[in-house]
Write a protein that holds these residues in place. Sequence first.
Motif, PDB file in Angstrom:
ATOM      1  N   LEU A  93       0.841  -1.184   0.000  1.00  0.00           N
ATOM      2  CA  LEU A  93       0.000   0.000   0.000  1.00  0.00           C
ATOM      3  C   LEU A  93       0.880   1.239   0.000  1.00  0.00           C
ATOM      4  O   LEU A  93       1.903   1.281   0.688  1.00  0.00           O
TER       5      LEU A  93
ATOM      6  N   THR B 158       0.443   5.244   0.809  1.00  0.00           N
ATOM      7  CA  THR B 158      -0.480   6.227   1.354  1.00  0.00           C
ATOM      8  C   THR B 158       0.173   7.604   1.367  1.00  0.00           C
ATOM      9  O   THR B 158       1.398   7.722   1.329  1.00  0.00           O
TER      10      THR B 158
ATOM     11  N   PHE C 168      -7.949  -1.842   7.757  1.00  0.00           N
ATOM     12  CA  PHE C 168      -7.906  -2.729   6.608  1.00  0.00           C
ATOM     13  C   PHE C 168      -8.232  -4.142   7.074  1.00  0.00           C
ATOM     14  O   PHE C 168      -7.660  -4.622   8.054  1.00  0.00           O
TER      15      PHE C 168
ATOM     16  N   GLY D  64      -3.128   7.908   9.143  1.00  0.00           N
ATOM     17  CA  GLY D  64      -3.078   8.703   7.919  1.00  0.00           C
ATOM     18  C   GLY D  64      -2.618  10.120   8.146  1.00  0.00           C
ATOM     19  O   GLY D  64      -2.838  10.991   7.320  1.00  0.00           O
TER      20      GLY D  64
ATOM     21  N   THR E 198       4.502  10.719   1.443  1.00  0.00           N
ATOM     22  CA  THR E 198       4.101   9.410   0.939  1.00  0.00           C
ATOM     23  C   THR E 198       4.781   8.326   1.770  1.00  0.00           C
ATOM     24  O   THR E 198       5.974   8.411   2.032  1.00  0.00           O
TER      25      THR E 198
ATOM     26  N   ILE F 103     -11.811  -1.469   3.493  1.00  0.00           N
ATOM     27  CA  ILE F 103     -11.051  -0.359   4.060  1.00  0.00           C
ATOM     28  C   ILE F 103     -12.068   0.578   4.694  1.00  0.00           C
ATOM     29  O   ILE F 103     -12.920   1.137   4.007  1.00  0.00           O
TER      30      ILE F 103
ATOM     31  N   LYS G 202      -5.829   8.944   2.406  1.00  0.00           N
ATOM     32  CA  LYS G 202      -5.401   9.027   1.008  1.00  0.00           C
ATOM     33  C   LYS G 202      -4.578   7.808   0.610  1.00  0.00           C
ATOM     34  O   LYS G 202      -3.554   7.522   1.218  1.00  0.00           O
ATOM     35  N   ILE G 203      -5.035   7.117  -0.428  1.00  0.00           N
ATOM     36  CA  ILE G 203      -4.354   5.936  -0.947  1.00  0.00           C
ATOM     37  C   ILE G 203      -3.874   6.239  -2.364  1.00  0.00           C
ATOM     38  O   ILE G 203      -4.660   6.633  -3.223  1.00  0.00           O
TER      39      ILE G 203
ATOM     40  N   LEU H  83      -2.390   0.334  -4.373  1.00  0.00           N
ATOM     41  CA  LEU H  83      -2.731  -0.846  -3.607  1.00  0.00           C
ATOM     42  C   LEU H  83      -2.407  -2.070  -4.455  1.00  0.00           C
ATOM     43  O   LEU H  83      -2.799  -2.133  -5.616  1.00  0.00           O
TER      44      LEU H  83
END
Length: 129
Positions: A20, A22, A59, A81, A90, A112, A121-122, A125
């Motif tokens: 992942l 983020t 998750f 986050g 990031t 999620i 914010k993703i 994935l």
Amino acid sequence: NSTIIFELKNIQQEIRYFHLMTVKTGTTTGSHQQTNQQPQQQPQQQWSTATTIQSKARFKLQSNPNMKDKQGIETVFDIEGSNASPKHMTYPFGLDLGENKVTAGSDVMLSIELVEGSNFKILGLMLCS
């Protein structure tokens, strides 16, 4: 709280790794300006406030979530986050499922859930073998 769910039916390859990317949100600065129509006659007032935005997502990765005849595996974890920096940063996250890997032919559900704050914010994935 908001939730997004991904369902994959009868996967063709095993899933051993969860990756992942983020964006962790830093402090935000809000400012307010009050001006008069004639700036020469009235001084401008300014002030700002810095606030750390807290956010967290949960998750949940499940194999065979709706099948009674197949053994399922569930992996649950939370990711923050936010950070204390004034910048957005990031962050990569990786999880090796090891012995809990999802076998080919299984159904997979990834949910999620936003459990704290108003956004998470993703950037990317990946579910990998």
